[in-house]
Motif scaffolding. Structure first.
Motif, short mmCIF file in Angstrom:
data_model
loop_
_atom_site.label_atom_id
_atom_site.label_comp_id
_atom_site.label_asym_id
_atom_site.label_seq_id
_atom_site.Cartn_x
_atom_site.Cartn_y
_atom_site.Cartn_z
N PHE B 115 -3.86 -13.31 3.80
CA PHE B 115 -3.09 -13.10 2.50
C PHE B 115 -2.76 -11.66 1.95
CE2 PHE B 115 -4.96 -17.29 2.69
CZ PHE B 115 -3.93 -18.29 2.44
N THR B 116 -1.84 -11.57 1.31
CA THR B 116 -1.81 -10.30 0.87
C THR B 116 -2.21 -10.51 -0.92
OG1 THR B 116 0.03 -9.83 2.20
CG2 THR B 116 -0.29 -8.22 0.16
N LEU B 117 -3.11 -9.62 -1.26
CA LEU B 117 -3.60 -9.78 -2.69
C LEU B 117 -2.85 -9.13 -3.76
CD1 LEU B 117 -6.19 -10.78 -4.57
CD2 LEU B 117 -7.19 -8.51 -4.22
N THR B 118 -2.31 -9.77 -4.76
CA THR B 118 -1.63 -9.07 -5.79
C THR B 118 -2.82 -9.07 -6.89
OG1 THR B 118 -0.63 -11.08 -6.55
CG2 THR B 118 0.37 -9.79 -5.13
N ASP B 119 -2.29 -8.55 -7.88
CA ASP B 119 -3.30 -8.62 -9.19
C ASP B 119 -3.80 -10.05 -9.41
OD1 ASP B 119 -3.25 -6.26 -9.73
OD2 ASP B 119 -1.81 -6.26 -11.16
N ASP B 120 -3.14 -11.03 -9.17
CA ASP B 120 -3.59 -12.46 -9.80
C ASP B 120 -3.09 -13.53 -8.70
OD1 ASP B 120 -0.93 -12.45 -10.17
OD2 ASP B 120 -1.01 -12.92 -12.26
N ALA B 121 -2.59 -13.23 -7.59
CA ALA B 121 -2.21 -14.16 -6.61
C ALA B 121 -2.56 -13.77 -5.12
CB ALA B 121 -0.84 -14.34 -6.71
N LEU B 122 -2.65 -14.71 -4.30
CA LEU B 122 -2.68 -14.53 -2.90
C LEU B 122 -1.50 -14.91 -2.11
CD1 LEU B 122 -6.20 -15.84 -2.28
CD2 LEU B 122 -5.45 -13.53 -1.94
N ILE B 123 -0.56 -14.02 -1.67
CA ILE B 123 0.77 -14.25 -1.10
C ILE B 123 1.04 -14.20 0.16
CG2 ILE B 123 1.85 -13.82 -3.50
CD1 ILE B 123 2.83 -11.10 -2.47
N GLU B 124 2.07 -14.26 0.76
CA GLU B 124 2.45 -14.15 2.18
C GLU B 124 1.37 -14.39 3.20
OE1 GLU B 124 3.15 -10.03 2.22
OE2 GLU B 124 4.89 -9.79 0.80
N PRO B 125 1.07 -15.94 3.07
CA PRO B 125 0.11 -16.31 4.06
C PRO B 125 0.44 -16.29 5.67
CG PRO B 125 1.15 -18.32 3.07
CD PRO B 125 1.82 -17.08 2.49
N VAL B 126 -0.39 -15.95 6.45
CA VAL B 126 -0.22 -15.85 7.96
C VAL B 126 -1.38 -16.53 8.67
CG1 VAL B 126 0.06 -14.45 9.79
CG2 VAL B 126 1.14 -13.81 7.49
N GLU B 127 -1.18 -17.47 9.48
CA GLU B 127 -1.93 -18.23 9.95
C GLU B 127 -2.70 -17.36 11.22
OE1 GLU B 127 -2.11 -22.58 11.30
OE2 GLU B 127 -2.08 -21.51 13.22
N ILE B 128 -4.00 -17.04 11.13
CA ILE B 128 -4.60 -16.24 12.03
C ILE B 128 -5.26 -16.95 13.24
CG2 ILE B 128 -6.42 -14.25 12.40
CD1 ILE B 128 -4.06 -13.31 11.07
N PHE B 129 -5.57 -18.13 12.88
CA PHE B 129 -6.34 -18.91 13.95
C PHE B 129 -6.40 -20.31 13.44
CE2 PHE B 129 -10.79 -20.62 14.71
CZ PHE B 129 -10.76 -20.89 16.13
N ARG B 130 -6.43 -21.50 14.32
CA ARG B 130 -6.64 -22.75 14.10
C ARG B 130 -7.18 -23.20 15.19
NH1 ARG B 130 -3.89 -27.64 15.14
NH2 ARG B 130 -4.04 -29.18 13.15
N GLN B 131 -8.37 -23.80 14.82
CA GLN B 131 -9.42 -24.51 15.98
C GLN B 131 -8.69 -25.49 16.77
OE1 GLN B 131 -12.87 -26.13 14.05
NE2 GLN B 131 -14.27 -24.99 15.76
N SER B 132 -8.84 -25.23 18.21
CA SER B 132 -7.76 -26.13 18.80
C SER B 132 -8.95 -27.41 19.07
CB SER B 132 -7.71 -25.52 20.30
OG SER B 132 -8.92 -24.98 20.96
#
Lengths: 147, 351
Positions: B115-132
């Motif tokens: 996520f990208t951290l702003t002052d009060d939020a986590l935005i722009e989620p990107v999946e990095i890993f998902r257990q197969s």
């Protein structure tokens, strides 16, 4: 003259619980050995026998207690069923099996995992339930000779 | 009497080189956290904390803010929002990595999102890993994450409790330490044979990855992780099952690595940091490890990582809180404690 055996109903209940606890321990240990050998542990027959024997004093008493509690309810029900509905050996074996089925199945929602490795697959689970049937059958066998 | 005086003098001479419990003070920064699990200090006054029960809290100058956004976690048993790590280039990109369990009761697993951290939020989620490798239990997720360099992220995964043999299977992502290239998102199994590793630290000065893991009843371990190595679970263990049954007849097994530390009885280790700093100079090159079971902090001497056995001792005898995570920033030690009223605490020197 009554054909009395050396075991009272209480003694028969204890014997059934001990037999069931021992069988449950055996089934569980064998299941663990099979699981380990499936990942190339290469445990020999002698090694497996020692493993099973080492588990008995730790596991069988606990499982016998669990079985005994289950059998208390199960054999009460079997007594009722065997009066009119089902043949006595069948009733006690079936109720013994149901008791262990219930006990093992109840562990899952309580702990959200399967505590006994043997219960993690259908074959192991079936053998655990069969151990309960053996306990039920032993109880009816010992108590029927007292009648 | 003379011998007794001599003994006291000798102990007094030995004291300056060893930190004692009375050398520390627990300074609470905040409380009221709901089962905090992971801690990422941005500065010594600005922290991000995951709550297993959901939500990421930012604590700035002691003020708590529940951040908007964050992962949609599967919260059950030992699952939920787990660890958190800042990108090595955080000051430039504001990226934050969070591990969490996701899925359903019958099909769940461990994932990592950025996520990208702003002052009060986590935005722009990107999946990095998902257990197969999926599972149907809410236990033994592992879930610790640690960067080794700008783009290499390590994640520890647990054996799902019911699937312990899978820890030995090279095609399963259960019971492994996995290396992820955060640029290409390629994940590869780095080491196998782990049970439930909940401590992961990379020492950049020596290029060594340390991990610790929960054993069953006994057999908690600290290991030096090397690529391709097999750490033995469940072929070899010093622990037994909770029922008292054996897990394996072996405490060592050919082709597997013996632990550098064997905690039997178990301490239930969680969280780990490598101390390097000046505030507690005696702790340099020690791993600081939380204990859930004994509510203590333990230290592990890794000043000579080539040793086969590391010395350990209890740093704080009892702090009345289950220690879930430990982090070091600029020589300062921060811990979070796991309860309905979890706390963020700094260990400060008494003098």
């Amino acid at each position: 003259m009554q054909n009395r055996t050396f075991l009272t109903p209480l003694g028969s209940w204890v014997a059934a619980a001990l037999l069931c606890g021992t069988l449950l321990s055996l089934v569980n240990s064998i299941s663990v050995v099979i699981g380990l050998n499936s990942i190339n542990a290469n445990i020999s027959v002698l090694g497996a026998a020692l493993f099973i024997a080492n588990d008995l004093p730790n596991l069988a008493p606990v499982l016998a207690m669990v079985s005994g509690i289950g059998f208390t309810i199960a054999f009460t029900l079997a007594n009722l069923l065997s009066r009119n509905l089902i043949a006595r050996p069948m009733a006690y074996a079936a109720c013994g099996a149901i008791a262990i089925f219930t006990a093992v199945a109840a562990m899952h929602p309580i702990f959200e995992t399967t505590l006994l490795p043997a219960a993690r697959g259908p074959i192991g689970f079936s053998f655990l339930v069969a151990s309960g049937a053996c306990g039920g059958f032993l109880y009816q066998h010992l108590t029927s000779r007292q009648l | 009497m003379r011998i007794f005086s001599l003994l006291i003098s000798l102990i007094a001479l030995a004291l300056p080189s060893t930190l004692l419990a009375q050398d520390f003070r627990m300074q609470m920064i905040t409380d009221g956290l709901s089962h905090p699990w992971g801690l990422a200090p941005i500065t010594s006054n600005d922290f991000l904390i995951t709550q297993k029960t959901g939500g990421i809290i930012r604590i700035t100058e002691g003020k708590k803010t529940l951040l908007e956004g964050g992962p949609e976690a599967y919260i059950r048993g030992q699952g939920g929002v787990l660890d958190i790590a800042l990108d090595p280039n955080f000051t430039k990109n504001q990226w934050v990595y969070i591990s969490y369990s996701e899925g359903t009761k019958k099909d769940n697993g461990l994932s990592i999102a950025r996520f990208t951290l702003t002052d009060d939020a986590l935005i722009e989620p990107v999946e990095i890993f998902r257990q197969s490798s999926r599972r149907s239990t809410p236990a033994h997720y592992g879930g610790r994450i640690a960067f080794s360099d700008d783009a290499t992220l390590f994640v520890s995964t647990g054996d799902a409790y019911n699937n312990r043999e899978d820890a030995q299977k090279p095609d399963s992502q259960l019971g492994k330490i996995i290396r992820i290239d955060t640029n290409t998102l390629k994940a590869e199994i780095y080491s196998i044979g782990h049970r439930n590793p909940q401590g992961l630290v990379f020492d950049a000065s020596s290029n060594i990855l340390y991990s610790h893991e929960h054993g069953p009843k006994g057999g908690d371990e600290v290991n030096v992780i090397t690529k391709g190595a097999n750490y033995g679970w469940p072929l070899a263990t010093f622990g037994v099952d909770y029922s008292g049954a054996q897990i394996s007849p072996f405490t060592e097994f050919e082709g597997t690595v013996q632990p550098n530390v064997n905690w039997t009885p178990s301490i239930a280790p969680s969280g780990m940091a490598l101390y390097q700093g000046e505030q507690f100079a005696q702790l340099n090159n020690h791993l600081i490890v939380g204990s859930l079971k004994f509510k203590q902090i333990h230290i592990v001497d890794v000043s000579d990582p080539s040793k086969t056995t590391f010395d350990t001792r209890v740093l704080t005898p009892n702090i009345d809180e289950r220690v879930r995570d430990v982090r070091v920033l600029d020589g300062r030690i921060f811990i979070v404690t796991d309860s309905k009223d979890g706390k963020l605490i700094e260990l400060t020197p008494t003098s």
